[in-house]
Design a protein around this motif. Structure first.
Motif, PDB file in Angstrom:
ATOM      1  N   TRP A 336       0.912  -1.227   0.066  1.00 28.99           N
ATOM      2  CA  TRP A 336       0.131   0.078  -0.033  1.00 28.99           C
ATOM      3  C   TRP A 336       1.029   1.359  -0.079  1.00 28.99           C
ATOM      4  O   TRP A 336       0.435   2.216  -0.012  1.00 28.99           O
ATOM      5  CB  TRP A 336      -1.055   0.040   1.014  1.00 28.99           C
ATOM      6  CG  TRP A 336      -1.884  -0.849   1.048  1.00 28.99           C
ATOM      7  CD1 TRP A 336      -3.369  -0.694   0.209  1.00 28.99           C
ATOM      8  CD2 TRP A 336      -2.069  -2.198   1.546  1.00 28.99           C
ATOM      9  NE1 TRP A 336      -4.044  -1.927   0.428  1.00 28.99           N
ATOM     10  CE2 TRP A 336      -3.187  -2.980   0.914  1.00 28.99           C
ATOM     11  CE3 TRP A 336      -1.282  -3.260   2.223  1.00 28.99           C
ATOM     12  CZ2 TRP A 336      -3.622  -4.166   1.373  1.00 28.99           C
ATOM     13  CZ3 TRP A 336      -1.489  -4.420   2.498  1.00 28.99           C
ATOM     14  CH2 TRP A 336      -2.762  -4.986   2.073  1.00 28.99           C
TER      15      TRP A 336
ATOM     16  N   GLN B  45      -9.700  -0.837   1.081  1.00 25.45           N
ATOM     17  CA  GLN B  45      -9.837  -1.330  -0.448  1.00 25.45           C
ATOM     18  C   GLN B  45     -10.970  -2.130  -0.714  1.00 25.45           C
ATOM     19  O   GLN B  45     -11.710  -1.864  -1.705  1.00 25.45           O
ATOM     20  CB  GLN B  45      -8.547  -2.402  -0.700  1.00 25.45           C
ATOM     21  CG  GLN B  45      -8.090  -2.534  -1.834  1.00 25.45           C
ATOM     22  CD  GLN B  45      -6.885  -3.176  -2.196  1.00 25.45           C
ATOM     23  OE1 GLN B  45      -5.877  -3.384  -1.426  1.00 25.45           O
ATOM     24  NE2 GLN B  45      -6.666  -3.633  -3.428  1.00 25.45           N
ATOM     25  N   GLN B 138      -7.150   5.020  -5.670  1.00 28.76           N
ATOM     26  CA  GLN B 138      -6.289   4.105  -4.989  1.00 28.76           C
ATOM     27  C   GLN B 138      -5.864   4.808  -3.535  1.00 28.76           C
ATOM     28  O   GLN B 138      -5.734   4.003  -2.453  1.00 28.76           O
ATOM     29  CB  GLN B 138      -5.265   3.590  -5.635  1.00 28.76           C
ATOM     30  CG  GLN B 138      -5.217   2.832  -6.954  1.00 28.76           C
ATOM     31  CD  GLN B 138      -4.151   2.449  -7.669  1.00 28.76           C
ATOM     32  OE1 GLN B 138      -3.272   3.262  -7.383  1.00 28.76           O
ATOM     33  NE2 GLN B 138      -4.491   1.474  -8.636  1.00 28.76           N
ATOM     34  N   TYR B 141      -7.477   4.507   0.044  1.00 26.71           N
ATOM     35  CA  TYR B 141      -7.397   3.525   1.315  1.00 26.71           C
ATOM     36  C   TYR B 141      -5.822   3.292   1.356  1.00 26.71           C
ATOM     37  O   TYR B 141      -5.234   2.545   2.265  1.00 26.71           O
ATOM     38  CB  TYR B 141      -7.939   2.146   0.833  1.00 26.71           C
ATOM     39  CG  TYR B 141      -7.479   1.622  -0.604  1.00 26.71           C
ATOM     40  CD1 TYR B 141      -6.540   0.872  -0.762  1.00 26.71           C
ATOM     41  CD2 TYR B 141      -8.501   2.010  -1.654  1.00 26.71           C
ATOM     42  CE1 TYR B 141      -6.187   0.570  -2.042  1.00 26.71           C
ATOM     43  CE2 TYR B 141      -7.988   1.386  -2.781  1.00 26.71           C
ATOM     44  CZ  TYR B 141      -7.005   0.880  -3.216  1.00 26.71           C
ATOM     45  OH  TYR B 141      -6.807   0.370  -4.468  1.00 26.71           O
ATOM     46  N   SER B 142      -5.142   3.888   0.614  1.00 30.20           N
ATOM     47  CA  SER B 142      -3.567   3.552   0.544  1.00 30.20           C
ATOM     48  C   SER B 142      -2.865   4.462   1.488  1.00 30.20           C
ATOM     49  O   SER B 142      -1.948   4.253   2.326  1.00 30.20           O
ATOM     50  CB  SER B 142      -3.004   3.558  -0.710  1.00 30.20           C
ATOM     51  OG  SER B 142      -3.258   2.270  -1.698  1.00 30.20           O
TER      52      SER B 142
END
Lengths: 351, 143
Positions: A336, B45, B138, B141-142
């Motif tokens: 992530w 995610q 992205q 949530y990253s």
């Protein structure tokens, strides 16, 4: 510095003792004390300990640092303990603060994997990513001594005579943009080995880097550390006592290290470079100390390259976990982190 | 009944709040906290997955249509094929958007000389708009 229990390494400790006793001619008198396995860092395994032994000349006590290659560590594809050993040997006769290298063994029969034994240099190495580390560097910045020492250590690195030190074995870049193209190729290969779907932004970044590699041969080549920042230097009495983590050294453009110091990658919540140094102070002192003028446009190129490197780094890290080669959950979490560094690359490319 | 993302989120909370602090060994404690962080990321995610996939596909299909209109028979076959794949992102669920966009970017750079600087830049800039939007999703949530 955080450490883990060494209970599980009891057998290893005995083998280290036997090895050192043989190398030092200490026989059965050699004892290890204060054995600590360093838990920070994701590359080679690291142990610190003191050895005491008695011989005809009396009783001796020396501190040692042992790094072992577990074969499944981060940057394993790019980093070799044998290379680190040769670099540290070469640096021994220079002004660069670095641990003295003592022994390197490639034979896995001795400790189960290749390993390097070097000097245990006094000092601490707080991680700049944690609250305590940030406080450590903020207080050091306020005292004002460590920021200058941090800059001076980089000056010593970039002004050392690497040819006389025998470090040209690292490979000397060709003319023009060869250095940049080499670095891009090196990190691109790490991405290709990560066995991941490559993000289109990363492909764009690599394409841009390949198409825009600047000529960097107007400056004399230097020994480049490759990851010069707080967290990779040991600090003792407000001074850099040793530059650590010689995993990606190259002969090349000194501005490659300078750009890393200037990078936003290495500071969190502060304008101080590497959480420590005022930008103007660093630039003026570095330029005066090296005679190298910092070309910020070249540094901008390196900032994109470092974003690509970071993505490669995190992809490699999460790949180690996902392919079952390393069970450390810290590696799994880095999947992530890839979008976060790709965001930095995208911003640098203007989108 | 909890949804999947709610369950993962709850597990993450328990790992970080209850289990992690009670673990003595330093390495195991770090692993417990990290497990919590991972579950939290996964939860986010999963929570966004359906909407993000729909938006990714819609954006990609628009990009493919626009780029398809800007390319002609004199342009590279591999590039045109990559654009056509991206354009099918909505109608064909077998199109994997990330790899399809990646192939498009790869082909743009491969065709750079033939496209010429101006066309290359225009096509890449348009592609980057789609990549930017996908990355922003992205990062929800990253980050």
């Amino acid at each position: 510095m955080s450490t883990t229990s060494t209970a599980a390494e009891g057998d290893l400790e005995g083998r280290i003792r036997d090895y050192l006793a043989g190398k030092l001619g200490a026989g059965s008198s050699l004892a290890l004390r204060d054995v600590q396995r360093i838990a920070v860092g994701w590359s080679h395994e690291t142990w610190l300990f003191d050895a005491t032994w008695t011989d005809g000349a009396g009783t001796h006590t020396e501190g040692y640092c042992l790094r072992r290659d577990p074969g499944n560590a981060l940057l394993r594809e790019l980093s070799d303990l044998g290379v680190q050993y040769k670099v540290l040997l070469g640096l021994a006769g220079t002004d660069v603060p670095a641990p003295r290298a003592y022994f390197f063994e490639d034979d896995p029969a001795i400790l189960g994997a290749p390993f390097l034994v070097m000097e245990k240099v006094p000092g601490v190495c707080p991680s700049p990513w944690g609250r305590q580390g940030r406080q450590f560097y903020a207080e050091a910045a306020a005292r004002g001594v460590l920021p200058l020492s941090f800059t001076d250590a980089l000056i010593a690195l970039h002004t050392c005579d690497w040819r006389s030190a025998g470090l040209d074995f690292l490979g000397v870049p060709g003319a023009g943009n060869d250095f940049c193209r080499r670095e891009v190729a090196t990190w691109k290969s790490l991405i290709e080995q990560a066995e991941f779907d490559v993000d289109p932004i990363l492909t764009d970044t690599i394409g841009w880097l390949e198409a825009n590699a600047p000529a960097t041969d107007a400056r004399p080549w230097a020994l480049v550390h490759g990851a010069y920042r707080t967290g990779n230097v040991l600090v003792h009495n407000d001074r850099v006592s040793a530059i650590l983590d010689w995993e990606t050294p190259v002969i090349g453009d000194p501005l490659y290290d300078v750009a890393y110091v200037l990078s936003e990658l290495n500071r969190e919540g502060t304008e101080l470079l590497s959480n420590l140094v005022d930008r103007d102070t660093f630039i003026s002192r570095y330029e005066a100390g090296t005679g190298i003028e910092i070309d910020l446009s070249v540094c901008d190129y390196y900032h994109v390259l470092y974003a690509m490197r970071s993505a490669a780094f995190w992809m490699s890290a999460s790949g180690l976990f996902s392919t079952g080669r390393n069970p450390d959950l810290r590696l799994a979490r880095t999947a992530w982190s890839v979008p976060v560094v790709l965001n930095q690359a995208a911003r640098r490319l203007g989108y | 009944m909890l949804s999947e993302d709610e369950l993962l989120g709850r597990m993450a909370q328990i790992l970080r709040r209850d289990i992690g602090p009670s673990v003595e060994d330093g390495f195991a404690k770090t692993q417990a906290f990290m497990a919590g962080v991972i579950l939290e990321k996964l939860s986010g995610q999963l929570r966004h997955a359906a909407v993000h996939d729909r938006d990714d596909r819609a954006d990609a299909a628009r990009l493919g249509t626009e780029l398809g209109g800007a390319l002609g028979p004199d342009d590279g076959e591999a590039l045109r094929a990559a654009v056509a794949t991206v354009a099918r992102a909505v109608e064909d669920p077998d199109v994997a958007v990330g790899p399809a966009l990646n192939e498009l970017v790869r082909q743009l750079y491969a065709e750079r000389d033939r496209l010429g600087g101006e066309r290359f830049t225009a096509l890449l800039q348009r592609t980057r708009r789609t990549l930017r939007a996908r990355l922003d999703r992205q990062l929800e949530y990253s980050a």
